[in-house]
Write a protein that holds these residues in place. Structure first.
Motif, PDB file in Angstrom:
ATOM      1  N   ASP A 109       0.820  -1.217   0.000  1.00  0.00           N
ATOM      2  CA  ASP A 109       0.000   0.000   0.000  1.00  0.00           C
ATOM      3  C   ASP A 109       0.854   1.267   0.000  1.00  0.00           C
ATOM      4  N   TYR A 110       2.023   1.202   0.606  1.00  0.00           N
ATOM      5  CA  TYR A 110       2.885   2.378   0.693  1.00  0.00           C
ATOM      6  C   TYR A 110       3.558   2.717  -0.631  1.00  0.00           C
ATOM      7  N   LEU A 111       3.552   1.803  -1.593  1.00  0.00           N
ATOM      8  CA  LEU A 111       4.083   2.109  -2.921  1.00  0.00           C
ATOM      9  C   LEU A 111       3.117   2.971  -3.728  1.00  0.00           C
ATOM     10  N   ARG A 112       1.848   3.019  -3.301  1.00  0.00           N
ATOM     11  CA  ARG A 112       0.811   3.661  -4.103  1.00  0.00           C
ATOM     12  C   ARG A 112       0.046   4.745  -3.334  1.00  0.00           C
ATOM     13  N   ASP A 113       0.534   5.173  -2.175  1.00  0.00           N
ATOM     14  CA  ASP A 113      -0.232   6.101  -1.340  1.00  0.00           C
ATOM     15  C   ASP A 113       0.034   7.582  -1.618  1.00  0.00           C
ATOM     16  N   ASN A 114       0.846   7.890  -2.628  1.00  0.00           N
ATOM     17  CA  ASN A 114       1.179   9.275  -3.011  1.00  0.00           C
ATOM     18  C   ASN A 114       1.843  10.070  -1.895  1.00  0.00           C
ATOM     19  N   CYS A 115       2.516   9.399  -0.981  1.00  0.00           N
ATOM     20  CA  CYS A 115       3.215  10.064   0.122  1.00  0.00           C
ATOM     21  C   CYS A 115       4.699   9.683   0.066  1.00  0.00           C
ATOM     22  N   MET A 116       5.556  10.668  -0.055  1.00  0.00           N
ATOM     23  CA  MET A 116       7.002  10.409  -0.162  1.00  0.00           C
ATOM     24  C   MET A 116       7.630  10.060   1.193  1.00  0.00           C
ATOM     25  N   GLU A 117       6.881  10.211   2.264  1.00  0.00           N
ATOM     26  CA  GLU A 117       7.407   9.913   3.598  1.00  0.00           C
ATOM     27  C   GLU A 117       7.278   8.428   3.944  1.00  0.00           C
ATOM     28  N   THR A 130      15.395  -3.293   1.033  1.00  0.00           N
ATOM     29  CA  THR A 130      15.184  -2.173   0.115  1.00  0.00           C
ATOM     30  C   THR A 130      14.071  -1.263   0.608  1.00  0.00           C
ATOM     31  N   HIS A 131      14.218   0.029   0.354  1.00  0.00           N
ATOM     32  CA  HIS A 131      13.137   1.001   0.520  1.00  0.00           C
ATOM     33  C   HIS A 131      12.806   1.578  -0.856  1.00  0.00           C
ATOM     34  N   ILE A 132      11.542   1.508  -1.235  1.00  0.00           N
ATOM     35  CA  ILE A 132      11.038   2.219  -2.411  1.00  0.00           C
ATOM     36  C   ILE A 132       9.822   2.986  -1.935  1.00  0.00           C
ATOM     37  N   ARG A 133       9.780   4.286  -2.240  1.00  0.00           N
ATOM     38  CA  ARG A 133       8.768   5.171  -1.667  1.00  0.00           C
ATOM     39  C   ARG A 133       7.505   5.291  -2.522  1.00  0.00           C
ATOM     40  N   GLN A 134       7.613   5.277  -3.835  1.00  0.00           N
ATOM     41  CA  GLN A 134       6.443   5.371  -4.716  1.00  0.00           C
ATOM     42  C   GLN A 134       6.763   4.733  -6.059  1.00  0.00           C
TER      43      GLN A 134
END
Length: 188
Positions: free
Chosen positions: A47-55, A155-159
């Motif tokens: 869900d965090y890949l698609r939430d439009n939040c860079m944080e 790995t961290h990917i934000r969006q």
């Protein structure tokens, strides 16, 4: 497959994938897909890949490669993938080498692009084309994080944004080029 290292915008260029969407050149089609992951830490899922939040961010959990699977219900033309990554915040969690694969299902995926990243901070655009240099038409995309900076394991990917080109078949589409004016292209 050659490794390409010039497909991403540097911090100075201030690349924004929304510009092409607002200009009517592409549409974001990631919402039309089913997303799955090879792994994730609890509380850092898809869900965090698609939430439009860079944080917020997806965090993988386990051995490399880390996989993001994007499956479409019908064959879809994909112009590019835009991935938001921030080396300044994530350091060893930042992808260093990414492979993009395409096919109809898990068993026939073919690598279409490999990108080497050098401490990216911001949006990375990966252009997708098939072996004939034509637009990529696919049922499934897979993003594989092959290596991380500083030999990191997770790995961290934000969006992630997936763009499909908008074909302008109607001669009036050139006249109605802004979002506000496109509402008048259909007679009711």
């Amino acid at each position: 497959m050659a490794i390409s290292d010039n497909n991403y915008a540097s911090d100075g260029e201030k690349f924004n994938p929304a510009k092409d969407v607002y200009a009517g050149l592409v549409r974001e089609v990631g919402s039309n897909a089913i997303w799955s992951l090879s792994s994730c830490k609890s509380g850092f899922g898809v869900d965090y890949l698609r939430d439009n939040c860079m944080e917020t961010y997806w965090q993988s959990d386990g051995k490399l490669p880390h996989l993001i699977n994007i499956q479409f219900r019908r064959k879809t033309v994909v112009r590019d993938l835009c991935i938001y990554i921030d080396y300044r915040l994530d350091e060893s969690y930042t992808p260093d080498r990414i492979s993009v694969r395409a096919g109809t299902h898990f068993n026939d995926l073919q690598e279409v692009e490999v990108v080497k990243l050098n401490e990216p901070c911001g949006w990375v655009r990966i252009m997708t084309k098939n072996i004939n240099d034509s637009p990529l038409k696919t049922y499934m995309l897979q993003i594989a994080v092959i290596t991380n900076h500083k030999n990191g394991k997770d790995t961290h990917i934000r969006q992630i944004k997936v763009h499909s080109p908008i074909e302008k078949k109607d001669p009036l589409m050139g006249v109605f080029s802004t979002v506000e004016m496109r509402q008048f292209t259909i007679i009711k």
